[in-house]
Scaffold this motif. Sequence first.
Motif, PDB file in Angstrom:
ATOM      1  N   SER A 100      90.155  22.684  24.464  1.00 15.72           N
ATOM      2  CA  SER A 100      90.214  22.895  25.802  1.00 15.72           C
ATOM      3  C   SER A 100      91.043  22.353  26.690  1.00 15.72           C
ATOM      4  O   SER A 100      91.618  22.966  28.039  1.00 15.72           O
ATOM      5  CB  SER A 100      88.549  22.505  26.370  1.00 15.72           C
ATOM      6  N   GLN A 101      91.749  21.159  26.371  1.00 16.03           N
ATOM      7  CA  GLN A 101      92.839  20.722  26.994  1.00 16.03           C
ATOM      8  C   GLN A 101      94.249  21.600  26.987  1.00 16.03           C
ATOM      9  O   GLN A 101      94.966  21.607  27.964  1.00 16.03           O
ATOM     10  CB  GLN A 101      93.070  19.214  26.734  1.00 16.03           C
ATOM     11  N   LEU A 102      94.289  21.880  25.744  1.00 11.57           N
ATOM     12  CA  LEU A 102      95.467  22.673  25.547  1.00 11.57           C
ATOM     13  C   LEU A 102      95.277  24.177  26.040  1.00 11.57           C
ATOM     14  O   LEU A 102      96.515  24.465  26.920  1.00 11.57           O
ATOM     15  CB  LEU A 102      95.570  22.913  23.874  1.00 11.57           C
ATOM     16  N   LEU A 103      94.257  24.737  26.019  1.00 16.28           N
ATOM     17  CA  LEU A 103      94.239  26.204  26.505  1.00 16.28           C
ATOM     18  C   LEU A 103      93.626  26.371  27.833  1.00 16.28           C
ATOM     19  O   LEU A 103      93.840  27.276  28.513  1.00 16.28           O
ATOM     20  CB  LEU A 103      93.376  26.936  25.359  1.00 16.28           C
ATOM     21  N   GLY A 104      92.879  25.334  28.477  1.00 12.06           N
ATOM     22  CA  GLY A 104      92.277  25.552  29.541  1.00 12.06           C
ATOM     23  C   GLY A 104      91.051  26.280  29.538  1.00 12.06           C
ATOM     24  O   GLY A 104      90.512  26.526  28.271  1.00 12.06           O
ATOM     25  N   PRO A 105      90.292  26.524  30.499  1.00 12.96           N
ATOM     26  CA  PRO A 105      88.958  27.141  30.384  1.00 12.96           C
ATOM     27  C   PRO A 105      88.960  28.799  30.314  1.00 12.96           C
ATOM     28  O   PRO A 105      88.639  29.580  31.111  1.00 12.96           O
ATOM     29  CB  PRO A 105      88.283  26.909  31.752  1.00 12.96           C
ATOM     30  N   TRP A 106      89.740  29.183  29.062  1.00 15.60           N
ATOM     31  CA  TRP A 106      89.926  30.643  28.601  1.00 15.60           C
ATOM     32  C   TRP A 106      88.613  31.395  28.573  1.00 15.60           C
ATOM     33  O   TRP A 106      88.254  32.478  29.048  1.00 15.60           O
ATOM     34  CB  TRP A 106      90.790  30.606  27.467  1.00 15.60           C
ATOM     35  N   GLN A 107      87.313  30.686  27.955  1.00 16.52           N
ATOM     36  CA  GLN A 107      86.218  31.437  28.105  1.00 16.52           C
ATOM     37  C   GLN A 107      85.929  31.858  29.477  1.00 16.52           C
ATOM     38  O   GLN A 107      85.181  32.992  29.727  1.00 16.52           O
ATOM     39  CB  GLN A 107      85.046  30.660  27.349  1.00 16.52           C
ATOM     40  N   ALA A 108      85.989  31.214  30.535  1.00 18.60           N
ATOM     41  CA  ALA A 108      85.697  31.400  31.774  1.00 18.60           C
ATOM     42  C   ALA A 108      86.606  32.369  32.243  1.00 18.60           C
ATOM     43  O   ALA A 108      86.044  33.382  33.209  1.00 18.60           O
ATOM     44  CB  ALA A 108      85.365  30.099  32.552  1.00 18.60           C
ATOM     45  N   THR A 109      87.849  32.137  32.133  1.00 19.18           N
ATOM     46  CA  THR A 109      88.779  32.908  32.959  1.00 19.18           C
ATOM     47  C   THR A 109      89.352  34.172  32.431  1.00 19.18           C
ATOM     48  O   THR A 109      89.751  34.999  32.879  1.00 19.18           O
ATOM     49  CB  THR A 109      89.995  31.944  33.419  1.00 19.18           C
ATOM     50  N   GLY A 110      89.215  34.056  30.940  1.00 21.28           N
ATOM     51  CA  GLY A 110      89.974  35.280  30.342  1.00 21.28           C
ATOM     52  C   GLY A 110      91.575  35.063  30.262  1.00 21.28           C
ATOM     53  O   GLY A 110      92.245  36.060  29.910  1.00 21.28           O
ATOM     54  N   THR A 111      91.731  33.994  30.687  1.00 19.55           N
ATOM     55  CA  THR A 111      93.536  33.884  30.545  1.00 19.55           C
ATOM     56  C   THR A 111      93.628  32.377  29.917  1.00 19.55           C
ATOM     57  O   THR A 111      92.996  31.496  30.119  1.00 19.55           O
ATOM     58  CB  THR A 111      93.880  33.734  31.876  1.00 19.55           C
ATOM     59  N   ILE A 112      94.974  32.175  29.192  1.00 19.02           N
ATOM     60  CA  ILE A 112      95.347  31.021  28.987  1.00 19.02           C
ATOM     61  C   ILE A 112      96.814  30.819  29.954  1.00 19.02           C
ATOM     62  O   ILE A 112      97.938  31.291  29.772  1.00 19.02           O
ATOM     63  CB  ILE A 112      95.735  30.861  27.437  1.00 19.02           C
TER      64      ILE A 112
END
Length: 287
Positions: free
Chosen positions: A146-158
Motif C-alpha cells: 500500500s505504501q509502494l502503490l498507494g490506494p489503488w483499490q479506491a482510486t483505480g490509479t497508481i
Amino acid sequence: MIIVTGATGALNGVTVDRLLDELPPSDIGVSVRKPEHAQQLADRGVRVRQGSYNDPAALRHSFADAEQVLLVSSSDVTADVNAQHRTAIDAAVEAGAQRILYTSSHGTGFNTPYPPLAINAAAEQHLAESGVAWTALRNGFYGDLSQLLGPWQATGTIAKPADGPFSWVDRRDAGEAAARILTSDEPFDGPVDLTPPTSVTLADFAEQASELSGRHVERIVVDDEKWVVGEIAAGVPEAAARFTLAMFQATRSGHFAQPGLTLSRLLGREPRSIADQLAAEQFVKTR
C-alpha cells in the motif's frame, strides 16, 4: 547455535520459523529489544535474550555461544544507524561468532541516490574488516504494497513518480532464503544478491492489479516535485517524502534492475510473483 536479531519482525520472524523446521529449538536463539514479544518463541524452546543495538554489553550476552549471528539492518530513524550496525557487528565478533550475516539490499553502494544503500555499504565494509566470515543478504525490495502503490483499490490509479525496473520480493521468500543460507554447507561468502529472476515496474503492478480487480488500474506518472508537494499536503513530512522520492530516482538510474537466480535456487521454486503478493494483500484487506 544460530542467533537471530529482529526475530519478532516480519522478515527475520520468517527466518526463525523456517529454522525451526530444520533444527532443534535448542540450536536457535534470538536477540530482541523486548523479550516479552518473543514469548511464543520461548514457549517453543528457543533461547530468548534481550539485546539492543544501542547496548553492546546486552548484545554480547545475547550473542553468547553463537556460531552464526544474523543481524537485521536497523530501521530506527532517530538513531545513528551506522553506529548501531558497527556496534552489533563488533558485539558478534567479541562474542565469538564464526560467521555474521546482515540483511543488506540489492543495489548497495556508496555512490547512489538512495540513502539506505550507502548505509548498507558502510555495514558491509565494516563486516569485511571484522576479521570473521560474513555474508550480506542483498535482498530485493520488500515492504508494504500500500505504501509502494498507494490506494489503488479506491482510486483505480497508481500515481507515483517515474520509476525504472526494480526487484520486488516477498518478505516470506527473503526470510526463507536466509534460513536456507544459515543451514547450508555452502559458505555464501560476501554479498549475495537475493532477487527474483525478473524485474518489475509500477506499470507491471498496474497490469496485475487490473487483472486481480477486474477493472482497469492506470499507472500515472507524477512529476517529482508535484508528487512531493502532494505528499506534504497529505501530511507526510517533507524529509520523508524526499526519502521515498530518492527510491524512485534510484530505480530510474538502474540501481535495482539486476535480476538473479540465487533466490530461486535457495527456495527450490520460483519466488512469489507480484500477482501472488497483490492477491495476498487484497485477501488481508477483505478479511
